[in-house]
Design a protein around this motif. Sequence first.
Motif, mmCIF file in Angstrom:
data_model
loop_
_atom_site.group_PDB
_atom_site.id
_atom_site.type_symbol
_atom_site.label_atom_id
_atom_site.label_comp_id
_atom_site.label_asym_id
_atom_site.label_seq_id
_atom_site.Cartn_x
_atom_site.Cartn_y
_atom_site.Cartn_z
ATOM 1 N N GLU A 309 0.868 -1.235 0.019
ATOM 2 C CA GLU A 309 0.179 -0.064 0.140
ATOM 3 C C GLU A 309 0.793 1.123 0.050
ATOM 4 O OE1 GLU A 309 -3.950 1.807 2.358
ATOM 5 O OE2 GLU A 309 -2.523 0.353 3.409
ATOM 6 N N GLY A 313 -4.069 8.587 -3.172
ATOM 7 C CA GLY A 313 -5.404 8.152 -3.855
ATOM 8 C C GLY A 313 -5.224 7.695 -4.964
ATOM 9 N N ASN A 344 -9.206 -2.506 -6.046
ATOM 10 C CA ASN A 344 -10.086 -1.469 -6.202
ATOM 11 C C ASN A 344 -10.713 -1.364 -7.475
ATOM 12 O OD1 ASN A 344 -10.866 -0.791 -3.585
ATOM 13 N ND2 ASN A 344 -9.979 1.471 -3.629
ATOM 14 N N GLU A 353 -17.712 -0.518 -0.647
ATOM 15 C CA GLU A 353 -16.570 0.165 -0.442
ATOM 16 C C GLU A 353 -16.042 0.159 1.226
ATOM 17 O OE1 GLU A 353 -14.803 4.952 -0.485
ATOM 18 O OE2 GLU A 353 -16.769 4.585 -1.205
ATOM 19 N N GLU A 354 -17.351 0.275 1.799
ATOM 20 C CA GLU A 354 -16.861 0.059 3.190
ATOM 21 C C GLU A 354 -16.285 -1.331 3.671
ATOM 22 O OE1 GLU A 354 -21.424 -0.858 2.634
ATOM 23 O OE2 GLU A 354 -19.930 0.350 1.986
ATOM 24 N N ARG A 356 -14.436 -3.121 1.650
ATOM 25 C CA ARG A 356 -13.123 -3.058 1.187
ATOM 26 C C ARG A 356 -12.075 -2.391 2.117
ATOM 27 N NH1 ARG A 356 -15.529 -1.169 -4.081
ATOM 28 N NH2 ARG A 356 -14.416 0.563 -3.662
ATOM 29 N N LYS A 357 -12.640 -1.248 2.789
ATOM 30 C CA LYS A 357 -11.883 -0.442 3.661
ATOM 31 C C LYS A 357 -11.754 -1.282 4.988
ATOM 32 C CE LYS A 357 -12.990 4.429 2.328
ATOM 33 N NZ LYS A 357 -13.712 5.489 2.618
ATOM 34 N N GLY A 360 -8.559 -3.339 4.387
ATOM 35 C CA GLY A 360 -7.554 -2.638 4.039
ATOM 36 C C GLY A 360 -7.221 -2.452 2.577
ATOM 37 N N SER A 362 -7.564 -0.171 -0.104
ATOM 38 C CA SER A 362 -7.520 1.308 -0.429
ATOM 39 C C SER A 362 -7.241 1.590 -1.751
ATOM 40 C CB SER A 362 -6.573 1.922 0.728
ATOM 41 O OG SER A 362 -5.233 1.963 0.166
ATOM 42 N N GLU A 363 -7.503 2.766 -2.113
ATOM 43 C CA GLU A 363 -6.927 3.249 -3.532
ATOM 44 C C GLU A 363 -5.456 3.002 -3.758
ATOM 45 O OE1 GLU A 363 -8.359 3.667 -6.197
ATOM 46 O OE2 GLU A 363 -10.426 4.241 -5.606
#
Length: 394
Positions: A309, A313, A344, A353-354, A356-357, A360, A362-363
Amino acid sequence: MTDPRTTVRRTDWPQGGSTPLVTPLQPSVVYRSRDPDELDAQYSEGSAFTYAREGHPNAEVLARKIDALEGARDGFVTGSGMSAVGAMFLGLLSAGDHVVGADQLYGRSLRMMRQDLPRLGIETTLADATDVESVRRALRPETRLILVEVVSNPTIRVADMERIAALAKEAGVLLAVDNTFTTPRLFQPLAQGADIVIHSVTKLLAGHSDATLGYVGAKDPKLAAKMMEANVTFGLTASPFDCWLAERGMQSFDLRLDKAEANARALGDALAEMEGMRRVLYPGRPDHPDHNRAQALLNGRGGNMLSFEIEGGRAAANALARAAEGIAFAPTLGDVGTTLSHPNSSSHRLVPEEDRKAVGISEGFFRVSVGVEPADLLIEEFGAAVAAARAVRD
């Protein structure tokens, strides 16, 4: 002399005293029998090929090869990795059954758990496969099956396989393991308490991004027969040509995986030192959250898959992908060369999206399927790509 009117007729295959070294490609859809009695016997005894949807020589050769690696009985090849998952569910589950799935499965597996199985009257619950108590809490009296990945796609978390296998046995529930990331070179689920093993053969086993296939194997031939029946009924048939390509690719499987794994270790260590890197996830690294478990399960190995990561963004992600010259940006894994994926925008784009977050993704999160190129070349290319992403962020 041949009657010119019979040229449309099939010519008998030439017979000789020798056999081919390379597995022949057999694209025939149909197989001839002498009369109804012989065809009846062939169907009853399963003693011959009849119609390619029900099996063909190239699928048989490939399935037996994977069976040998996994210690499975009567495994079979399907048209894709997801059709392998589908054949298992369709063959073993009925309306009113309940399935527990890991909450960090491959995106399409998650979609199947969240949307498609409930639409068929099969209830599902997702649980954290790194925590056996989370899986235990998800069980119900009607639970029929647990599905996990040893190393999750794409978050590279390691399931608590030993305790989950013990829990499944205690509860009388089938345990199915997607072994695509780890392969039988690193982990053999059936020898460790699982009932069913699944592969996307498309990936590391075939290894050349030119064949789309899946595989399902089981300890119990009766389970395998039920899943195979669903595979035939729903037409999840594997192409003979793809089977032929995959069997050829498997000749170099051990060599490819060992080289790619060594590269992944080196690349993971190099990425961790790069400015702008939030985290690197590789089971062989001491800072991996499941490192000790991974070392025990995988016999000190880590495989060829890693994720990382970066800070920033979508703009930073775009810059990294564009600057990674020579590294294919693609929604797949398992090629001879290294591929870079962005969950993503690919495998998990349909996951809320929630969710995925929560795990962990993220974009700035990327998955890397490390190939067999020189390690120093990969480190150089990724260094330039991370620097490009950092420049956008700065």
